[in-house]
Design a protein around this motif. Sequence first.
Motif, PDB file in Angstrom:
ATOM      1  N   GLU A  29      32.709  49.735  -3.175  1.00 47.78           N
ATOM      2  CA  GLU A  29      33.674  50.837  -3.075  1.00 47.78           C
ATOM      3  C   GLU A  29      33.413  51.690  -1.833  1.00 47.78           C
ATOM      4  OE1 GLU A  29      33.419  49.606  -7.320  1.00 47.78           O
ATOM      5  OE2 GLU A  29      31.910  50.143  -5.828  1.00 47.78           O
ATOM      6  N   ALA A  30      32.133  51.838  -1.461  1.00 48.56           N
ATOM      7  CA  ALA A  30      31.795  52.606  -0.253  1.00 48.56           C
ATOM      8  C   ALA A  30      32.281  51.878   0.999  1.00 48.56           C
ATOM      9  CB  ALA A  30      30.286  52.844  -0.188  1.00 48.56           C
ATOM     10  N   ALA A  33      36.005  52.375   1.078  1.00 50.91           N
ATOM     11  CA  ALA A  33      36.301  53.772   1.419  1.00 50.91           C
ATOM     12  C   ALA A  33      36.153  54.008   2.918  1.00 50.91           C
ATOM     13  CB  ALA A  33      35.390  54.714   0.631  1.00 50.91           C
ATOM     14  N   LEU A  82      41.090  57.200  -1.764  1.00 48.11           N
ATOM     15  CA  LEU A  82      39.699  57.591  -1.505  1.00 48.11           C
ATOM     16  C   LEU A  82      39.084  58.281  -2.718  1.00 48.11           C
ATOM     17  CD1 LEU A  82      39.955  58.795   2.183  1.00 48.11           C
ATOM     18  CD2 LEU A  82      38.601  56.871   1.318  1.00 48.11           C
ATOM     19  N   ASN A  83      39.844  59.134  -3.392  1.00 43.31           N
ATOM     20  CA  ASN A  83      39.327  59.789  -4.601  1.00 43.31           C
ATOM     21  C   ASN A  83      38.907  58.752  -5.634  1.00 43.31           C
ATOM     22  OD1 ASN A  83      39.775  62.312  -3.489  1.00 43.31           O
ATOM     23  ND2 ASN A  83      41.678  62.659  -4.595  1.00 43.31           N
ATOM     24  N   ARG A  86      35.694  56.875  -4.504  1.00 40.98           N
ATOM     25  CA  ARG A  86      34.504  57.730  -4.529  1.00 40.98           C
ATOM     26  C   ARG A  86      34.165  58.237  -5.925  1.00 40.98           C
ATOM     27  NH1 ARG A  86      36.450  60.764   0.945  1.00 40.98           N
ATOM     28  NH2 ARG A  86      35.666  59.194   2.403  1.00 40.98           N
ATOM     29  N   SER A  87      34.992  57.923  -6.902  1.00 43.96           N
ATOM     30  CA  SER A  87      34.740  58.390  -8.269  1.00 43.96           C
ATOM     31  C   SER A  87      33.722  57.484  -8.948  1.00 43.96           C
ATOM     32  CB  SER A  87      36.051  58.401  -9.068  1.00 43.96           C
ATOM     33  OG  SER A  87      36.523  57.083  -9.282  1.00 43.96           O
TER      34      SER A  87
END
Length: 143
Positions: A29-30, A33, A82-83, A86-87
Amino acid sequence: MTYQQLIPRAKISQKWAVSLSCSETEKLEARVANIVTYLANNYNGTHQWVIADIEATGSYGYSLTQLGNSEEIFLLSSQELLNFLRSEGQAMELEASLVANGEELYKIIIRDGVSIDVLGSNELLPAKVLGDYITSDRSLFMW
């Protein structure tokens, strides 16, 4: 609204596909992102992310999964995507396309929570954004 209605034409002919190489300790996910952030900061013009497939854990991920189950496709802004990335939770499946003016410019595909494919038009994204990758056959993605 169908995917074809949102993306009615494909005018861009210089297309590419890469598969990102992730280490065992790296959070995918990073990596995604980082790409979404780059595109949000460097793409001029109005754009949205078309989400054609999503399966995720975590409270925000689960709510998006539920939305995806009830809708064929849905739209997110770069900030909303992005939210999600980053969750807390994990993206198991994701097919997200950056669309502007009816043209699909980039596509990010996460499969089985372990692989990331990035498809694009025009120039390849910078190596500092993509990180380690191998070139893929874009025809495998019907791109």
